[in-house]
Write a protein that holds these residues in place. Structure first.
Motif: not given
Lengths: 296, 175
Positions: A135-139, A143-148, A178-185
């Motif tokens: 659901t988070l991915l859909q909403k 996206p916080l792309t590239g945020l580690r 990840r659904a928020c677009g962030a990268e999980v370190v």
């Protein structure tokens, strides 16, 4: 979907951004949170250290109030210490009839009672299992792309009751981030202790724990937290701990719903970024890249 | 029943395996490792228990409780020892026990802890003019963000939990 909401004392004060961002995320998701009327402090770790019955009584009063409002609606708790204290009463009164009887006597003073109390749920449990990462991915609109990000769970949402995650090697935040677009370190410190109130009473001991956590978080843009005590210990002492460590350990620290809120398109004011004690220039630059205006 | 005797009964199944010690994040700063502390409880070595700083360093991470092969509630046992030290007002532990008591006093008065008042009560209880300085750095950061304010201790008012606290004390006395 509807939850009974227990904010707890920290969320009315030093952790107000946790409260505001949690409410804002649920509003955005179209879910109603109804605050418990006249809720009281859960006792934190202080009540049990004075009297174990007092700790149980404080938790029990909140369960009774929640039950009187809506017995079928789960109690949503963002603070891990509050969560554990309420959960403990939910579990222990079932197993210990004498405790249940004593609690009935105490609650009877106010004409309150516990019969079939609602389930106590941590915010993270609800996000993972009820809301779900899908659901988070859909909403997610931003996206916080590239945020580690390194996910930090701390202790009391995981232990001693292993309700929604592995109590030693938790992963429940991974999918959400990840659904928020962030990268999980990947890191090792997600379920380690921050020292809790030792930071006030035995700072030399607590600082060692936080130092290990901050050392391992190096290289990430931010630490995501789900507990006001953890948040404060990780964000509030970075200068002193960097001095002790002889190296700069400063890093941005945010509550998980603040990050989720930003991904859902909320602006920085709606998740109260202006209240965080540790937001670093590198992190803020990345936010600017997502068209998030940075507070000063 | 005597509180230490209660605790002894609770810890009776301990097999002295040391999993608690190996799991404890604060063990490096303890004088008795947790395993040894439980041994002292089982052997009625009360002086050794209250000579040690071990239990007061517990940060309630629940790793020992989670891992104990006998399923013993060890974090709760640490808290029981803190509560005994608080009740006896032992000088060695006051920096912690008065912290807990000041917190609870604010909760008794208003039903919820007022962070500013709680710290004020703590500083008054400790009577150490230098103590507030060690909290100044965090205090200033929080005040700058309008998250906490200096609060003078206020009289009990809305939400106060006198009745609940009294009833708890009554039941505990009868135990």
């Amino acid at each position: 979907m509807n939850y009974t909401y227990y904010p707890g004392c920290s969320l009315s004060g030093s952790a107000m951004e946790y409260d505001v961002s949690t409410r804002a995320v649920f509003e955005r998701l179209g879910i109603t949170l109804t605050e418990i009327d006249d809720w009281n402090c859960c006792g934190a770790t202080a009540a049990e250290a004075v009297s174990s019955l007092l700790g149980s009584a404080l938790g029990a009063r909140n369960l009774a109030l929640a039950e009187s409002m809506d017995p079928s609606s789960d109690i949503l708790v963002p603070c891990s210490a509050c969560y554990l204290n309420l959960k403990k009463v939910e579990m222990e009164r079932r197993e210990d009839p004498e405790l249940a009887k004593n609690l009935d006597t105490i609650l009877g003073e106010e004409d309150l009672a516990i019969n079939n109390p609602p389930r106590v749920r941590h915010l993270l449990d609800v996000l993972v299992n009820d809301i779900t990462a899908d659901t988070l991915l859909q909403k997610t609109t931003r996206p916080l792309t590239g945020l580690r990000v390194v996910p930090y769970y701390g202790c009391q949402c995981l232990r001693p009751y292993a309700v929604f995650d592995d109590p030693e090697a938790p992963t429940s935040m991974d999918g959400l981030l990840r659904a928020c677009g962030a990268e999980v370190v990947e890191w090792e410190m997600g379920a380690r202790c921050c020292g809790a109130s030792n930071m006030s009473t035995k700072p030399e001991t607590a600082k060692k724990l936080v130092q290990k956590i901050l050392m391992d978080a190096r290289g990430a843009d931010a630490i995501a937290t789900v507990c006001p005590m953890c948040q404060l210990n990780l964000e509030g002492f970075q200068k002193a701990i960097s001095r002790d460590a002889g190296t700069d350990l400063s890093i941005s620290v945010l509550y998980l719903p603040q990050l989720i809120g930003l991904a859902l398109g909320l602006d920085q004011g709606e998740v109260k970024l202006d209240k965080n004690l540790a937001l670093m220039p590198g992190f803020m630059e990345k936010l600017l890249g997502f068209d998030i205006v940075i507070p000063h | 029943m005597d509180e230490l005797l209660q605790l002894k009964t609770m810890l009776n199944p301990c097999i002295q395996c040391g999993t608690c010690t190996a799991s404890c994040p604060n063990e490096v700063d303890m004088d008795l490792v947790p395993r040894k502390l439980w041994r002292m409880v089982l052997m009625d070595r009360h002086e050794a228990i209250f000579d040690s700083r071990t239990f007061i360093l517990c940060s309630s991470c629940y790793l020992c409780t989670l891992r104990c092969p006998r399923g013993l509630p060890l974090t709760a046992a640490m808290a029981r020892l803190k509560a005994i030290a608080a009740k006896r007002d032992l000088a060695k532990y006051r920096k912690s026990t008065r912290f807990y008591k000041s917190f609870m006093e604010s909760v008794r008065r208003h039903g919820r802890v007022r962070e500013g008042e709680f710290m004020g009560l703590y500083f008054l209880a400790m009577k150490n003019p230098l103590l507030p300085l060690s909290f100044a750095s965090l205090g200033i950061q929080l005040m700058k963000k309008n998250k906490v304010a200096f609060e003078l201790p206020a009289k009990p008012g809305i939400g106060n939990l006198d009745r609940l606290f009294k009833k708890v004390a009554e039941i505990e006395e009868a135990l």
